[in-house]
Design a protein around this motif. Structure first.
Motif, PDB file in Angstrom:
ATOM      1  N   LEU A 171      34.155  36.793  59.290  1.00 53.96           N
ATOM      2  CA  LEU A 171      34.377  36.221  57.708  1.00 53.96           C
ATOM      3  C   LEU A 171      35.911  35.517  57.057  1.00 53.96           C
ATOM      4  CD1 LEU A 171      31.078  37.814  56.313  1.00 53.96           C
ATOM      5  CD2 LEU A 171      32.006  35.042  56.277  1.00 53.96           C
ATOM      6  N   LYS A 172      35.905  34.838  56.040  1.00 49.53           N
ATOM      7  CA  LYS A 172      37.239  34.263  55.360  1.00 49.53           C
ATOM      8  C   LYS A 172      36.983  33.827  54.559  1.00 49.53           C
ATOM      9  CE  LYS A 172      40.021  32.643  59.617  1.00 49.53           C
ATOM     10  NZ  LYS A 172      40.848  31.188  59.934  1.00 49.53           N
ATOM     11  N   ARG A 173      35.793  33.485  53.992  1.00 43.91           N
ATOM     12  CA  ARG A 173      35.741  33.444  52.711  1.00 43.91           C
ATOM     13  C   ARG A 173      33.775  33.720  51.781  1.00 43.91           C
ATOM     14  NH1 ARG A 173      39.143  29.820  54.581  1.00 43.91           N
ATOM     15  NH2 ARG A 173      37.565  28.324  55.614  1.00 43.91           N
ATOM     16  N   LEU A 174      33.702  34.735  51.391  1.00 46.29           N
ATOM     17  CA  LEU A 174      33.110  35.303  51.203  1.00 46.29           C
ATOM     18  C   LEU A 174      32.522  34.886  49.447  1.00 46.29           C
ATOM     19  CD1 LEU A 174      29.870  36.556  51.455  1.00 46.29           C
ATOM     20  CD2 LEU A 174      31.766  38.834  51.520  1.00 46.29           C
ATOM     21  N   ASP A 175      30.943  34.487  48.819  1.00 45.88           N
ATOM     22  CA  ASP A 175      30.472  34.402  47.441  1.00 45.88           C
ATOM     23  C   ASP A 175      29.765  35.340  46.949  1.00 45.88           C
ATOM     24  OD1 ASP A 175      30.091  33.693  45.267  1.00 45.88           O
ATOM     25  OD2 ASP A 175      29.861  30.909  45.354  1.00 45.88           O
ATOM     26  N   VAL A 176      29.846  36.291  46.001  1.00 45.77           N
ATOM     27  CA  VAL A 176      28.672  37.233  45.716  1.00 45.77           C
ATOM     28  C   VAL A 176      28.293  37.347  44.813  1.00 45.77           C
ATOM     29  CG1 VAL A 176      28.891  38.828  47.887  1.00 45.77           C
ATOM     30  CG2 VAL A 176      30.319  39.185  46.052  1.00 45.77           C
ATOM     31  N   PHE A 177      28.621  35.710  44.089  1.00 42.83           N
ATOM     32  CA  PHE A 177      28.739  35.905  43.010  1.00 42.83           C
ATOM     33  C   PHE A 177      27.462  36.376  41.786  1.00 42.83           C
ATOM     34  CE2 PHE A 177      28.778  32.839  38.617  1.00 42.83           C
ATOM     35  CZ  PHE A 177      29.285  33.310  37.630  1.00 42.83           C
ATOM     36  N   CYS A 182      24.629  38.127  42.612  1.00 37.53           N
ATOM     37  CA  CYS A 182      24.151  39.338  42.522  1.00 37.53           C
ATOM     38  C   CYS A 182      24.210  40.692  42.193  1.00 37.53           C
ATOM     39  CB  CYS A 182      24.741  40.134  44.584  1.00 37.53           C
ATOM     40  SG  CYS A 182      24.879  37.973  45.200  1.00 37.53           S
ATOM     41  N   PRO A 183      23.606  41.039  41.675  1.00 34.64           N
ATOM     42  CA  PRO A 183      22.714  41.438  40.669  1.00 34.64           C
ATOM     43  C   PRO A 183      22.727  43.211  41.645  1.00 34.64           C
ATOM     44  CG  PRO A 183      21.820  40.396  40.388  1.00 34.64           C
ATOM     45  CD  PRO A 183      22.084  39.820  41.147  1.00 34.64           C
ATOM     46  N   ARG A 184      22.410  43.009  42.433  1.00 31.15           N
ATOM     47  CA  ARG A 184      21.706  44.188  43.388  1.00 31.15           C
ATOM     48  C   ARG A 184      22.904  44.993  44.192  1.00 31.15           C
ATOM     49  NH1 ARG A 184      16.078  44.398  44.206  1.00 31.15           N
ATOM     50  NH2 ARG A 184      14.872  43.639  42.838  1.00 31.15           N
ATOM     51  N   LEU A 185      24.014  44.280  43.948  1.00 29.81           N
ATOM     52  CA  LEU A 185      25.392  45.057  44.573  1.00 29.81           C
ATOM     53  C   LEU A 185      25.753  45.643  44.473  1.00 29.81           C
ATOM     54  CD1 LEU A 185      27.114  41.578  46.766  1.00 29.81           C
ATOM     55  CD2 LEU A 185      25.155  43.189  47.582  1.00 29.81           C
ATOM     56  N   SER A 186      26.231  47.066  44.777  1.00 32.57           N
ATOM     57  CA  SER A 186      27.241  48.212  43.881  1.00 32.57           C
ATOM     58  C   SER A 186      28.307  48.045  43.895  1.00 32.57           C
ATOM     59  CB  SER A 186      26.645  49.398  44.037  1.00 32.57           C
ATOM     60  OG  SER A 186      26.643  49.741  45.451  1.00 32.57           O
ATOM     61  N   ALA A 187      29.339  48.533  42.864  1.00 34.72           N
ATOM     62  CA  ALA A 187      30.763  48.610  43.084  1.00 34.72           C
ATOM     63  C   ALA A 187      31.091  49.281  43.813  1.00 34.72           C
ATOM     64  CB  ALA A 187      30.873  48.506  41.565  1.00 34.72           C
ATOM     65  N   ASN A 196      39.901  39.815  58.103  1.00 31.53           N
ATOM     66  CA  ASN A 196      40.342  38.443  58.667  1.00 31.53           C
ATOM     67  C   ASN A 196      39.467  37.762  56.111  1.00 31.53           C
ATOM     68  OD1 ASN A 196      41.275  37.952  60.274  1.00 31.53           O
ATOM     69  ND2 ASN A 196      39.176  37.776  61.508  1.00 31.53           N
ATOM     70  N   LEU A 197      39.244  38.873  55.678  1.00 25.74           N
ATOM     71  CA  LEU A 197      38.812  37.561  54.600  1.00 25.74           C
ATOM     72  C   LEU A 197      40.146  37.502  53.867  1.00 25.74           C
ATOM     73  CD1 LEU A 197      35.748  37.904  53.392  1.00 25.74           C
ATOM     74  CD2 LEU A 197      36.277  39.842  52.056  1.00 25.74           C
ATOM     75  N   ARG A 198      40.053  36.179  53.196  1.00 26.62           N
ATOM     76  CA  ARG A 198      40.746  35.702  52.381  1.00 26.62           C
ATOM     77  C   ARG A 198      40.138  35.395  51.209  1.00 26.62           C
ATOM     78  NH1 ARG A 198      42.857  37.709  55.516  1.00 26.62           N
ATOM     79  NH2 ARG A 198      44.089  37.210  57.739  1.00 26.62           N
ATOM     80  N   TRP A 199      39.130  35.182  50.576  1.00 31.41           N
ATOM     81  CA  TRP A 199      39.029  34.877  49.291  1.00 31.41           C
ATOM     82  C   TRP A 199      37.358  35.358  48.828  1.00 31.41           C
ATOM     83  CZ3 TRP A 199      34.920  32.868  46.313  1.00 31.41           C
ATOM     84  CH2 TRP A 199      34.910  32.207  45.242  1.00 31.41           C
ATOM     85  N   LEU A 200      37.333  36.125  48.178  1.00 31.98           N
ATOM     86  CA  LEU A 200      35.970  36.712  47.944  1.00 31.98           C
ATOM     87  C   LEU A 200      36.243  36.511  46.410  1.00 31.98           C
ATOM     88  CD1 LEU A 200      33.631  38.642  48.271  1.00 31.98           C
ATOM     89  CD2 LEU A 200      35.077  40.568  47.343  1.00 31.98           C
ATOM     90  N   GLY A 201      34.288  36.187  46.024  1.00 33.60           N
ATOM     91  CA  GLY A 201      34.060  36.020  44.539  1.00 33.60           C
ATOM     92  C   GLY A 201      33.028  37.141  43.949  1.00 33.60           C
ATOM     93  N   VAL A 202      33.208  37.906  43.253  1.00 31.41           N
ATOM     94  CA  VAL A 202      32.499  38.809  42.604  1.00 31.41           C
ATOM     95  C   VAL A 202      32.053  39.061  41.202  1.00 31.41           C
ATOM     96  CG1 VAL A 202      33.739  40.062  44.795  1.00 31.41           C
ATOM     97  CG2 VAL A 202      34.787  40.363  42.309  1.00 31.41           C
ATOM     98  N   GLY A 203      32.332  37.632  40.656  1.00 31.00           N
ATOM     99  CA  GLY A 203      31.995  37.533  39.273  1.00 31.00           C
ATOM    100  C   GLY A 203      30.501  37.846  38.951  1.00 31.00           C
ATOM    101  N   LEU A 204      29.890  37.897  38.150  1.00 33.18           N
ATOM    102  CA  LEU A 204      29.237  38.876  37.026  1.00 33.18           C
ATOM    103  C   LEU A 204      28.640  39.355  38.270  1.00 33.18           C
ATOM    104  CD1 LEU A 204      28.050  35.350  35.000  1.00 33.18           C
ATOM    105  CD2 LEU A 204      28.788  38.106  35.060  1.00 33.18           C
ATOM    106  N   THR A 224      42.228  37.062  47.909  1.00 34.07           N
ATOM    107  CA  THR A 224      41.811  36.621  46.745  1.00 34.07           C
ATOM    108  C   THR A 224      40.809  36.749  45.865  1.00 34.07           C
ATOM    109  OG1 THR A 224      43.396  34.991  47.049  1.00 34.07           O
ATOM    110  CG2 THR A 224      42.642  34.531  45.207  1.00 34.07           C
ATOM    111  N   LEU A 225      40.866  37.166  44.585  1.00 34.40           N
ATOM    112  CA  LEU A 225      39.806  37.452  44.413  1.00 34.40           C
ATOM    113  C   LEU A 225      39.555  36.941  43.229  1.00 34.40           C
ATOM    114  CD1 LEU A 225      39.718  41.565  44.524  1.00 34.40           C
ATOM    115  CD2 LEU A 225      38.296  40.462  45.373  1.00 34.40           C
ATOM    116  N   CYS A 226      38.144  36.723  43.164  1.00 32.28           N
ATOM    117  CA  CYS A 226      38.225  35.485  41.631  1.00 32.28           C
ATOM    118  C   CYS A 226      36.977  36.303  40.720  1.00 32.28           C
ATOM    119  CB  CYS A 226      37.651  34.399  42.182  1.00 32.28           C
ATOM    120  SG  CYS A 226      36.700  32.786  41.171  1.00 32.28           S
ATOM    121  N   PHE A 227      37.071  36.282  39.636  1.00 33.03           N
ATOM    122  CA  PHE A 227      35.516  37.043  38.654  1.00 33.03           C
ATOM    123  C   PHE A 227      35.360  35.948  37.666  1.00 33.03           C
ATOM    124  CE2 PHE A 227      39.028  40.727  40.148  1.00 33.03           C
ATOM    125  CZ  PHE A 227      37.543  41.316  40.493  1.00 33.03           C
ATOM    126  N   ASP A 228      35.555  34.943  38.348  1.00 25.95           N
ATOM    127  CA  ASP A 228      35.474  33.853  37.408  1.00 25.95           C
ATOM    128  C   ASP A 228      33.964  32.719  37.263  1.00 25.95           C
ATOM    129  OD1 ASP A 228      37.907  34.534  34.621  1.00 25.95           O
ATOM    130  OD2 ASP A 228      38.190  34.117  36.584  1.00 25.95           O
TER     131      ASP A 228
END
Length: 620
Positions: free
Chosen positions: A542-548, A550-555, A569-577, A598-602
């Motif tokens: 996995l290189k790019r994963l978007d879990v924007f 997904c309310p049941r994922l815990s911090a 190998n993860l290069r981009w992760l979307g974790v907003g909301l 790179t982490l994206c919260f937006d």
């Protein structure tokens, strides 16, 4: 401990014994990331990798966003590089200047949200041999600085052949370019500008026409030293994103660039256009004189306002199909009053058509594709966005298009299972977009047993697909389980941990996964993905994963997996909301340890290609 050292030493000796020609051949087949991994894994290869890097002609850092330290660490190993592509999301102007030099012939600086217009001047001064330049910047408060610095740069880039400028602004997107024409190099063949005003573009083209017709410079530029002025360019490829597309603009393009080969126009208006400032049949008809035209794209975007071309009908399509039979690529967006007759005329008249894309055409129906046998059998890409009258019958009519590699049916809600069987026989189909379609688990079972080498599959918003469908897709014995590299299962209420388990265990080639707005995905899915390994080398693919959203994922779990040796190998992760979005301090520390992440919260789509100008993602 000693035994381990002996194994390592023995391995090192065996590698050192390999012939130099074999080592070189191996290194030439590896990308930058693999080369770095090889150097870290073997001392014997380290010097060979360092020597190989110094001879590479190109450097591509677009798959991740390096910070200044990482960039400097990489660059000093590339002494003779001629082509550079960099994701500049985390880089300031001072860091990018270090890249520049007389050796650079191609420079692509993407997502430069921290770069200033002063970079233009630095490029012009340091890269006199530049031939290809692409820049993406955020607009500053003083647009006049853009034009001034751009002119200063163009004065020195006399060998430039391709120029692409994307200036993105938060509030308004229109920039003036009317004064740059005298400084465009004669060598320029490709020009792409986003976003400019219609009148500014018209003035630029008129000056080009005036200078071309006479060797005199108009009074507008009488104060400019003659030594700094360039002869008119011979542009063959023009791409503009504007505030409005009008007849005046298109006719001006036709008059100024009669030998144009490719024309791409898109407008993003904020209001309903009023005559005469709109595109009509007259503007489309004028394109008939461009006999060398092979690629045409005219799009009215709904990004800012729900609007379409209301003054264009079938007559325009008939005239275009009659006079521009050499078209190989066609894109029309917002042609709401064109019917099947008009679209069909293009398909049947342009015998070399390879790409056909229609967006938001409310009158496009299955009738356009009747009697396709012998017509457009050269098609490689077929895209129909949000064409609500299109049904499965249209797809069945494409059976003769055996060369099809891309089929995009995003937003065509009447596409159902009945047409999917014909797709299994397309032995070149690599990209399939069924977002919003009415397909079910049964339809995925058909795809899962087929032989199409699908690498990119989008099922976003297919509400009738469940975990069972994903299982049937990937465990059906077909080709897709081996070829699938990118999968989008976002906005699907029927998707839960079970589907993610199947993806993690059976889709070994998947490097990009989107599961945004999947409300039933839990930490168990994260664990399955974290443990996912390639069978050949045991690494995480996995290189790019978007879990924007997904309310049941815990911090705790998400942060924990990123700190453990998982997702390497993860290069981009979307974790907003998500619950993890509040743990930005923890993520900042993780990104210091994992500089390539790179982490994206937006809420950006994967890679931050759509919203980078509005934020600065974490990661450096």
């Amino acid at each position: 401990m000693k035994g381990g050292n002996k194994v390592a030493a023995g391995g090192g000796r065996s590698l050192e014994g390999l012939p130099d020609t074999l080592i070189t051949e191996i290194l030439e087949k590896l990308d930058l990331e693999s080369l770095c991994s090889t150097a870290c894994a073997s001392r014997a290869f380290r010097s060979s990798v360092a020597q190989h890097l110094s001879t590479l002609p190109s450097l591509d850092l677009s798959v991740f966003a390096p910070n200044a330290q990482t960039l400097n660490h990489i660059l000093h190993r590339f002494s003779g590089v001629r082509s550079v592509t960099i994701d500049c999301l985390r880089l300031e102007t001072s860091s990018v200047i270090g890249i520049l030099g007389a050796n650079i012939q191609e420079l692509n600086l993407l997502k430069g949200c921290l770069l200033s217009y002063s970079l233009f001047t630095s490029i012009g001064r340091s890269c006199p041999n530049l031939r290809v330049l692409a820049l993406e910047l955020v607009g500053e408060q003083l647009p006049e600085l853009f034009e001034k610095n751009l002119v200063e740069m163009l004065k020195n880039l006399i060998q430039l052949e391709s120029l692409s400028l994307k200036i993105r602004e938060i509030e308004h997107d229109v920039y003036s370019i009317k004064s740059i024409q005298p400084f465009l190099p004669r060598s320029l063949r490709f020009l792409k500008l986003q976003q400019v005003g219609e009148q500014s573009a018209i003035q630029l083209l008129q000056e080009h026409l005036n200078v071309g017709n006479s060797l005199e410079i108009t009074s507008t530029f009488s104060s400019i030293p003659a030594a700094l002025l360039h002869p008119p360019t011979e542009l063959q490829h023009l791409s503009l994103v504007l505030d409005i597309i009008s007849d005046e603009l298109v006719i001006c393009i036709v008059n100024a660039l009669p030998l144009i080969v490719e024309l791409n126009l898109e407008d993003r208006t904020y209001k309903e256009p009023l005559m005469p400032h709109d595109l009509t049949n007259n503007g489309i008809q004028s394109l008939g004189s461009c006999r060398r035209l092979t690629a045409l794209s005219i799009v009215r975007s709904r990004q800012n306002y729900p609007v379409c071309f209301k003054q264009i009908n079938d007559l325009a399509m008939f005239l275009l199909s009659e006079n521009c039979r050499g078209l190989e690529s066609v894109t029309f967006g917002g042609f709401s009053t064109v019917t099947d007759a008009g679209f069909s005329a293009i398909l049947h008249s342009c015998r070399n058509l390879k790409r056909f894309e229609i967006r938001n055409a409310s009158l496009l129906s299955d009738l356009t594709f009747h009697s396709m046998a012998g017509a457009a059998d050269t098609l490689v890409e077929m895209k129909m966005f949000s064409c609500n009258l299109i049904t499965s019958e249209a797809v069945l009519q494409l059976a003769s298009c055996t060369r099809l590699e891309v089929l995009d049916l995003c937003g065509c809600r009447s596409i159902a299972d009945t047409c999917l069987s014909c797709l299994t026989f397309f032995n070149k189909l690599a990209t399939l977009n069924l977002s919003g379609a009415d397909v079910t688990d049964s339809g995925l079972a058909v795809l899962g047993g087929g032989h199409s080498p699908i690498a990119r599959l989008r099922l976003r918003g297919c509400r009738r697909i469940t975990d069972k469908g994903i299982s049937l897709l990937l465990l059906g014995g077909g080709t897709i389980s081996k070829t699938l590299a990118s999968l989008d299962v976002g906005y699907m209420p029927g998707i839960s941990d079970e589907a993610i388990y199947t993806i993690a265990s059976s889709a070994q080639a998947v490097t990009e996964l989107c599961m945004r707005y999947c409300f039933f995905v839990t930490d168990a899915s994260l664990k399955a993905l974290a443990l996912k390994r390639r069978p050949l080398d045991g690494t995480s693919p996995l290189k790019r994963l978007d879990v924007f959203h997904c309310p049941r994922l815990s911090a705790v779990e998400l942060v924990g997996f990123l700190r453990k040796p998982s997702f390497l190998n993860l290069r981009w992760l979307g974790v907003g909301l998500t619950a993890a979005a509040s743990r930005k301090d923890d993520f900042a520390q993780i990104c210091k340890e994992r500089e390539w992440l790179t982490l994206c919260f937006d809420g950006c789509e994967i890679g931050c290609h759509d919203g980078w100008q509005f934020h600065r993602p974490h990661g450096g």
